[in-house]
Design a protein around this motif. Sequence first.
Motif, PDB file in Angstrom:
ATOM      1  N   ALA A 148       0.824  -1.210   0.000  1.00  0.00           N
ATOM      2  CA  ALA A 148       0.000   0.000   0.000  1.00  0.00           C
ATOM      3  C   ALA A 148       0.857   1.259   0.000  1.00  0.00           C
ATOM      4  O   ALA A 148       0.860   2.025   0.966  1.00  0.00           O
ATOM      5  CB  ALA A 148      -0.923  -0.030   1.223  1.00  0.00           C
ATOM      6  N   PRO A 149       1.611   1.494  -1.082  1.00  0.00           N
ATOM      7  CA  PRO A 149       2.513   2.650  -1.069  1.00  0.00           C
ATOM      8  C   PRO A 149       1.774   3.975  -1.168  1.00  0.00           C
ATOM      9  O   PRO A 149       0.737   4.057  -1.817  1.00  0.00           O
ATOM     10  CB  PRO A 149       3.356   2.434  -2.328  1.00  0.00           C
ATOM     11  CG  PRO A 149       2.445   1.693  -3.257  1.00  0.00           C
ATOM     12  CD  PRO A 149       1.635   0.783  -2.370  1.00  0.00           C
ATOM     13  N   SER A 150       2.312   4.977  -0.498  1.00  0.00           N
ATOM     14  CA  SER A 150       1.886   6.344  -0.765  1.00  0.00           C
ATOM     15  C   SER A 150       2.713   6.756  -1.979  1.00  0.00           C
ATOM     16  O   SER A 150       3.917   6.525  -2.002  1.00  0.00           O
ATOM     17  CB  SER A 150       2.214   7.244   0.417  1.00  0.00           C
ATOM     18  OG  SER A 150       1.654   6.679   1.578  1.00  0.00           O
TER      19      SER A 150
ATOM     20  N   GLU B 199      -2.067   4.481  -1.969  1.00  0.00           N
ATOM     21  CA  GLU B 199      -2.686   5.311  -0.933  1.00  0.00           C
ATOM     22  C   GLU B 199      -2.451   6.785  -1.265  1.00  0.00           C
ATOM     23  O   GLU B 199      -1.524   7.414  -0.768  1.00  0.00           O
ATOM     24  CB  GLU B 199      -2.141   4.916   0.442  1.00  0.00           C
ATOM     25  CG  GLU B 199      -2.416   3.428   0.711  1.00  0.00           C
ATOM     26  CD  GLU B 199      -2.601   3.064   2.164  1.00  0.00           C
ATOM     27  OE1 GLU B 199      -1.816   3.528   3.007  1.00  0.00           O
ATOM     28  OE2 GLU B 199      -3.548   2.299   2.458  1.00  0.00           O
TER      29      GLU B 199
ATOM     30  N   PHE C  87      -5.292   9.220   6.402  1.00  0.00           N
ATOM     31  CA  PHE C  87      -4.633   7.936   6.168  1.00  0.00           C
ATOM     32  C   PHE C  87      -5.147   6.790   7.047  1.00  0.00           C
ATOM     33  O   PHE C  87      -5.527   5.734   6.547  1.00  0.00           O
ATOM     34  CB  PHE C  87      -3.115   8.124   6.338  1.00  0.00           C
ATOM     35  CG  PHE C  87      -2.368   6.861   6.634  1.00  0.00           C
ATOM     36  CD1 PHE C  87      -2.196   5.893   5.659  1.00  0.00           C
ATOM     37  CD2 PHE C  87      -1.849   6.611   7.911  1.00  0.00           C
ATOM     38  CE1 PHE C  87      -1.519   4.714   5.920  1.00  0.00           C
ATOM     39  CE2 PHE C  87      -1.178   5.437   8.189  1.00  0.00           C
ATOM     40  CZ  PHE C  87      -1.016   4.484   7.192  1.00  0.00           C
TER      41      PHE C  87
ATOM     42  N   ASN D 196      -6.967   3.559   5.345  1.00  0.00           N
ATOM     43  CA  ASN D 196      -6.094   2.389   5.400  1.00  0.00           C
ATOM     44  C   ASN D 196      -6.856   1.211   6.023  1.00  0.00           C
ATOM     45  O   ASN D 196      -6.851   0.092   5.496  1.00  0.00           O
ATOM     46  CB  ASN D 196      -4.851   2.773   6.217  1.00  0.00           C
ATOM     47  CG  ASN D 196      -3.829   1.663   6.334  1.00  0.00           C
ATOM     48  OD1 ASN D 196      -3.893   0.873   7.263  1.00  0.00           O
ATOM     49  ND2 ASN D 196      -2.882   1.601   5.406  1.00  0.00           N
TER      50      ASN D 196
ATOM     51  N   HIS E  12       5.216   2.030  11.307  1.00  0.00           N
ATOM     52  CA  HIS E  12       3.758   2.062  11.494  1.00  0.00           C
ATOM     53  C   HIS E  12       3.308   1.384  12.786  1.00  0.00           C
ATOM     54  O   HIS E  12       2.141   1.482  13.155  1.00  0.00           O
ATOM     55  CB  HIS E  12       3.054   1.401  10.311  1.00  0.00           C
ATOM     56  CG  HIS E  12       3.109   2.230   9.061  1.00  0.00           C
ATOM     57  ND1 HIS E  12       2.385   3.388   8.903  1.00  0.00           N
ATOM     58  CD2 HIS E  12       3.825   2.084   7.926  1.00  0.00           C
ATOM     59  CE1 HIS E  12       2.630   3.916   7.714  1.00  0.00           C
ATOM     60  NE2 HIS E  12       3.517   3.148   7.102  1.00  0.00           N
TER      61      HIS E  12
HETATM   62  N1  GLU Z   1       0.723   4.118   2.745  1.00  0.00           N
HETATM   63  C1  GLU Z   1       1.483   3.642   3.854  1.00  0.00           C
HETATM   64  C2  GLU Z   1       2.954   3.886   3.597  1.00  0.00           C
HETATM   65  O1  GLU Z   1       3.336   4.045   2.448  1.00  0.00           O
HETATM   66  C3  GLU Z   1       1.292   2.156   4.033  1.00  0.00           C
HETATM   67  C4  GLU Z   1       0.792   1.773   5.358  1.00  0.00           C
HETATM   68  C5  GLU Z   1       0.479   0.313   5.476  1.00  0.00           C
HETATM   69  O2  GLU Z   1       1.122  -0.515   4.807  1.00  0.00           O
HETATM   70  O3  GLU Z   1      -0.447  -0.005   6.195  1.00  0.00           O
HETATM   71  O4  GLU Z   1       3.731   3.931   4.512  1.00  0.00           O
END
Ligand code: GLU
Length: 436
Positions: free
Chosen positions: A8-10, A42, A143, A147, A165
Amino acid sequence: MSVRVRFAPSPTGDLHVGGARTALFNWLLARKTGGIFVLRVEDTDGARNTAQASEGIIKGMKWLGLEWDEGPYYQSERKAIYDAYFARLEAAGRLYTEDNGAVRFKFSRTAITVHDLVCGDVTFAPTEEPDMTIRRPDGSYIFHFVNVVDDIEMRISHVIRGEDHLSNTWKHIDLFNAFGANPPTYAHIPLILNPDGTKMSKRDEGSAIEHSYMHAGYLSEAVFNYLCLLGWTPKSEHEKLSRTELVALFDPEAIHSSNAKFDLKKSLWFNAQYLREMTPAALLEAARPFLAAKGLTWTDDSTAAAALHSVREKINLLTELPEWTHYFFREDFPFEDDVRAKLTAKPENAALLRACAEKLSACEDATWSEQTVHDAVEAAARDASVKPGALMPLLRFSLSGQARGPGVTTIAHLIGREKTTTRIHRTLHEVLHASN
Ligand code: GLU
């Protein structure tokens, strides 16, 4: 329950080593369990140009062979889904609107435990933080909310993501609970540090997949293999492992909880090992763009492949191939200065080269081989009462303009009899200013 994982990359532009490794571990788990690997972009931060920024990520994933089974989903296109989930929290009395229009989620304020495959059970005491804003006054969601909603909607069973995270995961679990959904199994993977122990950032050497690896002449298999070892030690006697072996060996519980250190030298070493084992045809395929970038062309694939293959043990990167092999592809190659100096150092070199050319031009094209070249040089040496070892370097200089390279007989064999003798004559003329 079947395994469903996601990357799930930003969208921040390029795919970087940290993100690539996260994607890779998720991919490994999906492939190992026959599960599904989802790609979710994301991109709820509207300030970015998603299409452009996710292009680099997608390119990097494709290059690494991290094909996904579902997606890419773009969060910017899923507002209706988030609105529906938002309404559920509202109906459950978990939301309130502030004067400024932002909507907050009321935390449960109970102790929350994250069961993490890598870090073990991590318990967070009831929070004293203010309630969390989940919708901004402009109606966009933050986010943490999207998410979690997407992890529920996409029935994600395992979340493998960066350790950064972990400290927020209790917020996510609070949201899962509020929706009456089971949280996924978490695996927070260690950070990647520079050799000096500082946190690796996007600007550090070796960090961007496209620029530091793809364009730098790495092989995808080697990078894939190397990235796997950042934070994971497969149970195997070897470190060099194929994708299939890595899939079979993968175990998220074996991921280290301590940080991983990036080592550029080791990544180069891996690449060199992979290059060495390539077939000539595979090496030619991989080398094509790097040769084209230097304007090197050829008509016969098998000779070009053999030429590249002859130097495979001397290089670490595909980008080194043109400098090691350019003379196989062109007649107007330059003579390196030290080679020129060595050729002109001894007046007898012209006669020795002329003797070589005579023996070589007397060979038959049909039986031209490394052995015939070897025998011809030996005969020329015998006639001149010198050792073959005195002639071989002169021949090498004449055929390549370089002092290093594969075996001289290999060079002569690959370029053929005619070019071999023409090049010796060119050396006599241009470097030694001798007559033929
Ligand atoms: N979009 C988040 C990030 O790039 C990912 C968070 C997740 O994997 O839950 O860090």
